[in-house]
Design a protein around this motif. Sequence first.
Motif, PDB file in Angstrom:
ATOM      1  N   VAL A 435      12.290  46.638 -26.863  1.00 38.99           N
ATOM      2  CA  VAL A 435      11.816  46.512 -28.246  1.00 38.99           C
ATOM      3  C   VAL A 435      13.013  46.269 -29.160  1.00 38.99           C
ATOM      4  N   VAL A 436      12.966  45.154 -29.880  1.00 37.28           N
ATOM      5  CA  VAL A 436      13.961  44.851 -30.903  1.00 37.28           C
ATOM      6  C   VAL A 436      13.242  44.739 -32.242  1.00 37.28           C
ATOM      7  N   TYR A 437      13.997  44.758 -33.320  1.00 40.13           N
ATOM      8  CA  TYR A 437      13.403  44.826 -34.654  1.00 40.13           C
ATOM      9  C   TYR A 437      13.861  43.626 -35.485  1.00 40.13           C
ATOM     10  N   PRO A 438      12.950  42.651 -35.691  1.00 42.36           N
ATOM     11  CA  PRO A 438      13.300  41.431 -36.428  1.00 42.36           C
ATOM     12  C   PRO A 438      13.574  41.727 -37.896  1.00 42.36           C
ATOM     13  N   LEU A 439      14.550  41.049 -38.460  1.00 44.39           N
ATOM     14  CA  LEU A 439      14.901  41.256 -39.856  1.00 44.39           C
ATOM     15  C   LEU A 439      13.750  40.895 -40.780  1.00 44.39           C
ATOM     16  N   ARG A 440      12.970  39.883 -40.425  1.00 36.81           N
ATOM     17  CA  ARG A 440      11.871  39.461 -41.301  1.00 36.81           C
ATOM     18  C   ARG A 440      10.797  40.540 -41.425  1.00 36.81           C
ATOM     19  N   GLY A 441      10.747  41.448 -40.479  1.00 39.91           N
ATOM     20  CA  GLY A 441       9.809  42.550 -40.573  1.00 39.91           C
ATOM     21  C   GLY A 441      10.197  43.587 -41.611  1.00 39.91           C
ATOM     22  N   GLN A 442      11.401  43.460 -42.173  1.00 36.66           N
ATOM     23  CA  GLN A 442      11.880  44.399 -43.183  1.00 36.66           C
ATOM     24  C   GLN A 442      11.842  43.806 -44.593  1.00 36.66           C
ATOM     25  N   ALA A 443      11.284  42.616 -44.714  1.00 43.44           N
ATOM     26  CA  ALA A 443      11.223  41.955 -46.022  1.00 43.44           C
ATOM     27  C   ALA A 443       9.961  42.372 -46.767  1.00 43.44           C
ATOM     28  N   MET A 444      10.019  42.295 -48.083  1.00 42.77           N
ATOM     29  CA  MET A 444       8.853  42.587 -48.906  1.00 42.77           C
ATOM     30  C   MET A 444       7.735  41.613 -48.573  1.00 42.77           C
ATOM     31  N   LYS A 445       6.520  42.133 -48.518  1.00 46.45           N
ATOM     32  CA  LYS A 445       5.377  41.311 -48.110  1.00 46.45           C
ATOM     33  C   LYS A 445       5.208  40.094 -49.000  1.00 46.45           C
ATOM     34  N   GLU A 446       5.398  40.291 -50.306  1.00 48.63           N
ATOM     35  CA  GLU A 446       5.188  39.186 -51.249  1.00 48.63           C
ATOM     36  C   GLU A 446       6.386  38.244 -51.316  1.00 48.63           C
ATOM     37  N   HIS A 447       7.480  38.632 -50.654  1.00 45.24           N
ATOM     38  CA  HIS A 447       8.699  37.831 -50.757  1.00 45.24           C
ATOM     39  C   HIS A 447       9.346  37.683 -49.382  1.00 45.24           C
ATOM     40  N   PRO A 448       8.737  36.878 -48.497  1.00 50.87           N
ATOM     41  CA  PRO A 448       9.307  36.692 -47.159  1.00 50.87           C
ATOM     42  C   PRO A 448      10.670  36.023 -47.229  1.00 50.87           C
ATOM     43  N   LEU A 449      11.472  36.245 -46.198  1.00 52.90           N
ATOM     44  CA  LEU A 449      12.800  35.661 -46.167  1.00 52.90           C
ATOM     45  C   LEU A 449      12.714  34.151 -46.008  1.00 52.90           C
ATOM     46  N   SER A 450      13.666  33.465 -46.578  1.00 48.08           N
ATOM     47  CA  SER A 450      13.643  32.004 -46.566  1.00 48.08           C
ATOM     48  C   SER A 450      14.068  31.458 -45.204  1.00 48.08           C
ATOM     49  N   SER A 451      13.866  30.180 -45.035  1.00 46.28           N
ATOM     50  CA  SER A 451      14.218  29.520 -43.768  1.00 46.28           C
ATOM     51  C   SER A 451      15.726  29.395 -43.594  1.00 46.28           C
ATOM     52  N   SER A 452      16.483  29.717 -44.640  1.00 46.11           N
ATOM     53  CA  SER A 452      17.946  29.670 -44.509  1.00 46.11           C
ATOM     54  C   SER A 452      18.478  30.874 -43.737  1.00 46.11           C
ATOM     55  N   VAL A 453      17.642  31.919 -43.570  1.00 40.98           N
ATOM     56  CA  VAL A 453      18.049  33.101 -42.818  1.00 40.98           C
ATOM     57  C   VAL A 453      17.793  32.843 -41.338  1.00 40.98           C
ATOM     58  N   PRO A 454      18.810  32.910 -40.495  1.00 41.72           N
ATOM     59  CA  PRO A 454      18.619  32.621 -39.068  1.00 41.72           C
ATOM     60  C   PRO A 454      17.832  33.727 -38.378  1.00 41.72           C
ATOM     61  N   PRO A 455      17.387  33.530 -37.142  1.00 39.92           N
ATOM     62  CA  PRO A 455      16.742  34.607 -36.389  1.00 39.92           C
ATOM     63  C   PRO A 455      17.709  35.804 -36.295  1.00 39.92           C
ATOM     64  N   THR A 456      17.258  36.942 -36.777  1.00 40.05           N
ATOM     65  CA  THR A 456      18.138  38.106 -36.915  1.00 40.05           C
ATOM     66  C   THR A 456      17.415  39.348 -36.436  1.00 40.05           C
ATOM     67  N   PHE A 457      18.162  40.255 -35.772  1.00 43.45           N
ATOM     68  CA  PHE A 457      17.553  41.434 -35.178  1.00 43.45           C
ATOM     69  C   PHE A 457      18.405  42.673 -35.437  1.00 43.45           C
ATOM     70  N   LEU A 458      17.706  43.802 -35.597  1.00 48.76           N
ATOM     71  CA  LEU A 458      18.359  45.100 -35.716  1.00 48.76           C
ATOM     72  C   LEU A 458      18.440  45.718 -34.327  1.00 48.76           C
ATOM     73  N   ILE A 459      19.624  46.137 -33.937  1.00 42.76           N
ATOM     74  CA  ILE A 459      19.830  46.757 -32.636  1.00 42.76           C
ATOM     75  C   ILE A 459      20.306  48.189 -32.866  1.00 42.76           C
ATOM     76  N   GLY A 460      19.374  49.131 -32.797  1.00 43.11           N
ATOM     77  CA  GLY A 460      19.723  50.539 -32.944  1.00 43.11           C
ATOM     78  C   GLY A 460      20.183  51.111 -31.618  1.00 43.11           C
ATOM     79  N   PHE A 461      21.170  51.992 -31.672  1.00 44.64           N
ATOM     80  CA  PHE A 461      21.748  52.510 -30.434  1.00 44.64           C
ATOM     81  C   PHE A 461      21.758  54.025 -30.336  1.00 44.64           C
ATOM     82  N   ALA A 462      21.448  54.713 -31.416  1.00 43.28           N
ATOM     83  CA  ALA A 462      21.676  56.156 -31.465  1.00 43.28           C
ATOM     84  C   ALA A 462      20.887  56.937 -30.425  1.00 43.28           C
TER      85      ALA A 462
END
Length: 483
Positions: A435-462
């Motif tokens: 399970v990885v966590y896409p950056l776009r899943g953390q954006a405001m619903k009414e304001h999705p991230l633009s296409s200039s943002v590349p595929p990005t993921f949060l990698i938690g390790f704790a």
Amino acid sequence: MDLNITLKPDDPAHLYEQIYKNIRDRIIRGELKGGEKLPSTRSLSSFLHVSRSTVTLAYEQLSLEGYIAMKKNSGAYVCRTIPTNIDIDRKDFIEENTTPRKAAETEEKYIDNDRIDFSPRKIDMTAFPYATWRKILRELLVTQKADIFYRGDPQGDLSLRETIARYLRLSRGLSCAPEQVVIGAGNDYLLMLLKYILGDNRRVGMENPTYLRAYDIFKALEYEVEPVSMDEAGMQPDDLTAASCDTAYVMPAHQYPTGILMPYPRRLELLQWANEAPGRYLIEDDYDSEFKYLGKPVPALQSLDRSGKVIYIGSFSKSIAPAIRISFLILPPDLLSVYRENCSFLSGTCSRLDQSILREFIDGGYFERHLLRMRKGYRAKHDLCLSLIAQKLPDFTVHGDGAGLHVVISKDPEGRDPGQMEREMTKLALRAGVVVYPLRGQAMKEHPLSSSVPPTFLIGFAALSEEEIGRGIGILAGVWEKG
């Protein structure tokens, strides 16, 4: 409990997608309540006459989207707070333009309790000082007797407020008196409390992407929330002015989710913005401030404030344990008088027993030693993550490293649609048991991230062991290279 789900063999949607959608819709409609336990994968698969791996796939997707929580050796439970922003395309649960495969064929590798979850929100509970906590509890029950069970000060016990104020002065350079500390059961409660302090009709500027829990709370309070763009230094004050904001919610120590550490000059610029008009305030969420691995600590924004413009909020959920539901506000003097006038009727929300245990844990030096151990362990995991990403995911760029409990990785889409690519990569990882966590899943619903943002993921390790981190990143390298 059995779930009566009508499966349609002639439906173009796969069986596990039908199960997923049925349960998801029941949760959204409130038919399945928060905290309610779902049938086990074995039980439900037997009841529906499908393979266990079919149900497992549906549960994995529900868990990824935040509708259910999988508890080891306990089962699946409906989350008490369901998501308002989902990064996975619900209509396209199965990847498009690929040859469909049966769940039984694709999911033979799935083991219910063997999923590697790179959650950025979880911590390592194996290091919790259980013996010390029990020792303090026993001593308090012997020495305090009945006093500790009486109702206390709604603002929090004075002794704990003194301890917190002293700790923040020493560790974060804060300028505060015990009288300015307000203790509450979690950050959610304290953010809601701010409505009684700041009043109605506030316009709050938030970084986007952001901590969606706070965003949802501000929306529930009927505050107007404006997305504020970020650069490499974090929130941009000019955008706050352009959006006519009177409040800004910032995480300067380690912005969630991007991991940006706000430099000293930008902090001064935000303070200047707050001082340019009456009634402006900065809410400083000192997220992940205890965990910095590189360079010298940067002082808290509140420590630079000379005009009473910063409301500081912190908790012990990450540094000790999520179940320690003790958070705190540091209010500027002018707002402290408003709090006393408007909130004096409220009862305290934190057990006096829990407050006393925490006070003894800090005053006895146990907290400092615990933090040192956790920093050492988390730094080792952090460094391992960076090393493995460099070795096995060389096409990815790392952001937000050097602090916190997660790193951020991104990949050049090379002309492809970055949002679609992010979704596909998330699904590939999930089907491989990661399970990885896409950056776009953390954006405001009414304001999705633009296409200039590349595929990005949060990698938690704790919360993962070093072996799990190595295995998980190895799996990601394999499935993403093939995908």
